[in-house]
Design a protein around this motif. Structure first.
Motif, PDB file in Angstrom:
ATOM      1  N   PHE A  22       0.795  -1.223   0.000  1.00 13.69           N
ATOM      2  CA  PHE A  22       0.000   0.000   0.000  1.00 13.69           C
ATOM      3  C   PHE A  22       0.832   1.280   0.000  1.00 13.69           C
ATOM      4  O   PHE A  22       0.302   2.358  -0.218  1.00 13.69           O
ATOM      5  N   SER A  23       2.129   1.191   0.207  1.00 15.43           N
ATOM      6  CA  SER A  23       2.946   2.397   0.191  1.00 15.43           C
ATOM      7  C   SER A  23       3.640   2.627  -1.145  1.00 15.43           C
ATOM      8  O   SER A  23       4.262   3.656  -1.350  1.00 15.43           O
ATOM      9  N   CYS A  24       3.539   1.686  -2.079  1.00 19.91           N
ATOM     10  CA  CYS A  24       4.195   1.820  -3.382  1.00 19.91           C
ATOM     11  C   CYS A  24       3.209   2.297  -4.435  1.00 19.91           C
ATOM     12  O   CYS A  24       2.048   1.933  -4.415  1.00 19.91           O
ATOM     13  N   ASP A  25       3.730   3.090  -5.367  1.00 14.05           N
ATOM     14  CA  ASP A  25       2.943   3.460  -6.538  1.00 14.05           C
ATOM     15  C   ASP A  25       3.096   2.352  -7.556  1.00 14.05           C
ATOM     16  O   ASP A  25       4.208   2.018  -7.965  1.00 14.05           O
ATOM     17  N   VAL A  26       1.976   1.791  -7.954  1.00 20.33           N
ATOM     18  CA  VAL A  26       2.001   0.708  -8.923  1.00 20.33           C
ATOM     19  C   VAL A  26       1.684   1.284 -10.287  1.00 20.33           C
ATOM     20  O   VAL A  26       0.794   2.107 -10.431  1.00 20.33           O
ATOM     21  N   GLY A  27       2.400   0.873 -11.303  1.00 25.71           N
ATOM     22  CA  GLY A  27       2.155   1.351 -12.659  1.00 25.71           C
ATOM     23  C   GLY A  27       3.449   1.656 -13.366  1.00 25.71           C
ATOM     24  O   GLY A  27       4.531   1.364 -12.887  1.00 25.71           O
ATOM     25  N   LEU A  28       3.313   2.286 -14.513  1.00 22.23           N
ATOM     26  CA  LEU A  28       4.479   2.578 -15.333  1.00 22.23           C
ATOM     27  C   LEU A  28       5.192   3.849 -14.893  1.00 22.23           C
ATOM     28  O   LEU A  28       6.344   4.056 -15.239  1.00 22.23           O
ATOM     29  N   GLY A  29       4.515   4.717 -14.166  1.00 24.50           N
ATOM     30  CA  GLY A  29       5.137   5.952 -13.727  1.00 24.50           C
ATOM     31  C   GLY A  29       5.080   7.026 -14.789  1.00 24.50           C
ATOM     32  O   GLY A  29       4.690   6.802 -15.921  1.00 24.50           O
ATOM     33  N   GLU A  30       5.499   8.218 -14.403  1.00 15.26           N
ATOM     34  CA  GLU A  30       5.443   9.352 -15.305  1.00 15.26           C
ATOM     35  C   GLU A  30       6.527   9.326 -16.361  1.00 15.26           C
ATOM     36  O   GLU A  30       6.433   9.999 -17.370  1.00 15.26           O
ATOM     37  N   ALA A  31       7.598   8.570 -16.143  1.00 14.58           N
ATOM     38  CA  ALA A  31       8.724   8.566 -17.069  1.00 14.58           C
ATOM     39  C   ALA A  31       8.438   7.795 -18.358  1.00 14.58           C
ATOM     40  O   ALA A  31       9.159   7.931 -19.320  1.00 14.58           O
ATOM     41  N   VAL A  32       7.381   6.999 -18.377  1.00 18.50           N
ATOM     42  CA  VAL A  32       7.068   6.209 -19.557  1.00 18.50           C
ATOM     43  C   VAL A  32       5.987   6.923 -20.370  1.00 18.50           C
ATOM     44  O   VAL A  32       4.945   7.285 -19.845  1.00 18.50           O
ATOM     45  N   ASP A  33       6.267   7.131 -21.642  1.00 20.98           N
ATOM     46  CA  ASP A  33       5.339   7.824 -22.535  1.00 20.98           C
ATOM     47  C   ASP A  33       4.342   6.813 -23.088  1.00 20.98           C
ATOM     48  O   ASP A  33       4.707   5.954 -23.882  1.00 20.98           O
ATOM     49  N   THR A  34       3.092   6.924 -22.672  1.00 19.50           N
ATOM     50  CA  THR A  34       2.072   5.963 -23.106  1.00 19.50           C
ATOM     51  C   THR A  34       1.047   6.573 -24.058  1.00 19.50           C
ATOM     52  O   THR A  34       0.220   5.862 -24.602  1.00 19.50           O
ATOM     53  N   GLU A  35       1.098   7.876 -24.257  1.00 17.97           N
ATOM     54  CA  GLU A  35       0.103   8.567 -25.080  1.00 17.97           C
ATOM     55  C   GLU A  35       0.756   9.188 -26.311  1.00 17.97           C
ATOM     56  O   GLU A  35       1.858   9.722 -26.225  1.00 17.97           O
ATOM     57  N   PRO A  36       0.057   9.175 -27.450  1.00 17.20           N
ATOM     58  CA  PRO A  36       0.596   9.881 -28.623  1.00 17.20           C
ATOM     59  C   PRO A  36       0.458  11.392 -28.426  1.00 17.20           C
ATOM     60  O   PRO A  36      -0.355  11.847 -27.615  1.00 17.20           O
ATOM     61  N   PRO A  37       1.226  12.181 -29.161  1.00 21.91           N
ATOM     62  CA  PRO A  37       1.119  13.637 -29.038  1.00 21.91           C
ATOM     63  C   PRO A  37      -0.186  14.142 -29.643  1.00 21.91           C
ATOM     64  O   PRO A  37      -0.862  13.428 -30.379  1.00 21.91           O
ATOM     65  N   SER A  38      -0.523  15.385 -29.335  1.00 23.01           N
ATOM     66  CA  SER A  38      -1.702  16.013 -29.953  1.00 23.01           C
ATOM     67  C   SER A  38      -1.220  17.056 -30.951  1.00 23.01           C
ATOM     68  O   SER A  38      -0.127  17.603 -30.814  1.00 23.01           O
ATOM     69  N   VAL A  39      -2.059  17.321 -31.953  1.00 21.05           N
ATOM     70  CA  VAL A  39      -1.692  18.298 -32.985  1.00 21.05           C
ATOM     71  C   VAL A  39      -2.942  19.008 -33.479  1.00 21.05           C
ATOM     72  O   VAL A  39      -4.009  18.404 -33.581  1.00 21.05           O
ATOM     73  N   GLU A  40      -2.803  20.304 -33.736  1.00 25.00           N
ATOM     74  CA  GLU A  40      -3.851  21.105 -34.359  1.00 25.00           C
ATOM     75  C   GLU A  40      -3.213  21.984 -35.417  1.00 25.00           C
ATOM     76  O   GLU A  40      -2.094  22.474 -35.237  1.00 25.00           O
ATOM     77  N   ILE A  41      -3.931  22.208 -36.516  1.00 27.76           N
ATOM     78  CA  ILE A  41      -3.486  23.104 -37.572  1.00 27.76           C
ATOM     79  C   ILE A  41      -4.274  24.401 -37.438  1.00 27.76           C
ATOM     80  O   ILE A  41      -5.496  24.400 -37.548  1.00 27.76           O
ATOM     81  N   SER A  42      -3.571  25.499 -37.198  1.00 28.91           N
ATOM     82  CA  SER A  42      -4.222  26.810 -37.050  1.00 28.91           C
ATOM     83  C   SER A  42      -4.324  27.545 -38.383  1.00 28.91           C
ATOM     84  O   SER A  42      -5.302  28.237 -38.637  1.00 28.91           O
ATOM     85  N   ALA A  43      -3.288  27.425 -39.204  1.00 28.88           N
ATOM     86  CA  ALA A  43      -3.270  28.135 -40.492  1.00 28.88           C
ATOM     87  C   ALA A  43      -2.583  27.261 -41.533  1.00 28.88           C
ATOM     88  O   ALA A  43      -1.647  26.537 -41.197  1.00 28.88           O
ATOM     89  N   PRO A  44      -3.047  27.279 -42.754  1.00 34.26           N
ATOM     90  CA  PRO A  44      -4.166  28.075 -43.258  1.00 34.26           C
ATOM     91  C   PRO A  44      -5.490  27.497 -42.773  1.00 34.26           C
ATOM     92  O   PRO A  44      -5.553  26.371 -42.276  1.00 34.26           O
ATOM     93  N   LEU A  45      -6.538  28.276 -42.947  1.00 39.52           N
ATOM     94  CA  LEU A  45      -7.870  27.804 -42.597  1.00 39.52           C
ATOM     95  C   LEU A  45      -8.342  26.788 -43.629  1.00 39.52           C
ATOM     96  O   LEU A  45      -7.869  26.777 -44.765  1.00 39.52           O
ATOM     97  N   ALA A  46      -9.270  25.938 -43.228  1.00 40.94           N
ATOM     98  CA  ALA A  46      -9.798  24.928 -44.144  1.00 40.94           C
ATOM     99  C   ALA A  46     -10.384  25.601 -45.383  1.00 40.94           C
ATOM    100  O   ALA A  46     -11.068  26.619 -45.287  1.00 40.94           O
ATOM    101  N   ASN A  47     -10.078  25.041 -46.538  1.00 42.64           N
ATOM    102  CA  ASN A  47     -10.577  25.491 -47.837  1.00 42.64           C
ATOM    103  C   ASN A  47     -10.116  26.890 -48.243  1.00 42.64           C
ATOM    104  O   ASN A  47     -10.717  27.494 -49.126  1.00 42.64           O
ATOM    105  N   ASP A  48      -9.057  27.409 -47.605  1.00 45.46           N
ATOM    106  CA  ASP A  48      -8.488  28.697 -48.024  1.00 45.46           C
ATOM    107  C   ASP A  48      -7.940  28.595 -49.445  1.00 45.46           C
ATOM    108  O   ASP A  48      -7.503  27.525 -49.877  1.00 45.46           O
ATOM    109  N   LYS A  49      -7.942  29.717 -50.152  1.00 47.93           N
ATOM    110  CA  LYS A  49      -7.267  29.837 -51.445  1.00 47.93           C
ATOM    111  C   LYS A  49      -5.981  30.611 -51.182  1.00 47.93           C
ATOM    112  O   LYS A  49      -6.020  31.756 -50.743  1.00 47.93           O
TER     113      LYS A  49
END
Length: 144
Positions: A22-49
């Motif tokens: 009960f005193s130990c943290d069980v799991g992979l811990g914060e040092a292990v990357d388990t999630e993919p990164p996030s990305v957003e496109i701000s510019a250009p706007l969709a369907n811009d000419k």
């Protein structure tokens, strides 16, 4: 006397075992990357000419940090169905990472990169330090 000592020893080991569970943290811990990164496109706007040189930009994040942002354009010729890639297949424009690797941008010159007028879909791929990736797409047209 021996039975009493064994019970005491068993009791002490049982308490130590329960405390260790009960005193130990069980799991992979914060040092292990388990999630993919996030990305957003701000510019250009969709369907811009777009005319002339333009900047693609957006935001990205990852709990362990972003390594790189790559961009590729694709275009489908309606008459032949052939897909063309720019800069070319298996090659990418490299975006610059800004502000603690949470913002990215890439200046693109269609004439210099021999990108003809037409409709395109930009695929932006963010790769984190663990090699995981995420992709976002946006459509626009180039009309020079």
């Amino acid at each position: 006397m021996i039975i009493k000592r064994r019970k005491t020893t068993l009791y002490i080991f049982s308490l130590a075992f329960l405390f260790s569970i009960f005193s130990c943290d069980v799991g992979l811990g914060e040092a292990v990357d388990t999630e993919p990164p996030s990305v957003e496109i701000s510019a250009p706007l969709a369907n811009d000419k777009i005319r002339g040189t333009f900047t693609m930009s957006g935001i990205c994040s990852d709990e362990q940090g972003v390594k790189s942002v790559e961009i590729q354009f694709s275009s489908i010729d309606d008459s032949t169905g052939i897909v063309s890639y720019y800069p070319s297949e298996n090659k990418f424009f490299k975006a610059s990472l800004k502000e603690d690797n949470t913002k990215w941008e890439c200046v693109i010159d269609p004439q210099k990169n021999k990108i003809p007028d037409g409709s395109y879909e930009a695929s932006v791929v963010v790769i984190d330090k663990a090699g995981r990736n995420s992709k976002q797409k946006k459509s626009f047209s180039i009309d020079n």
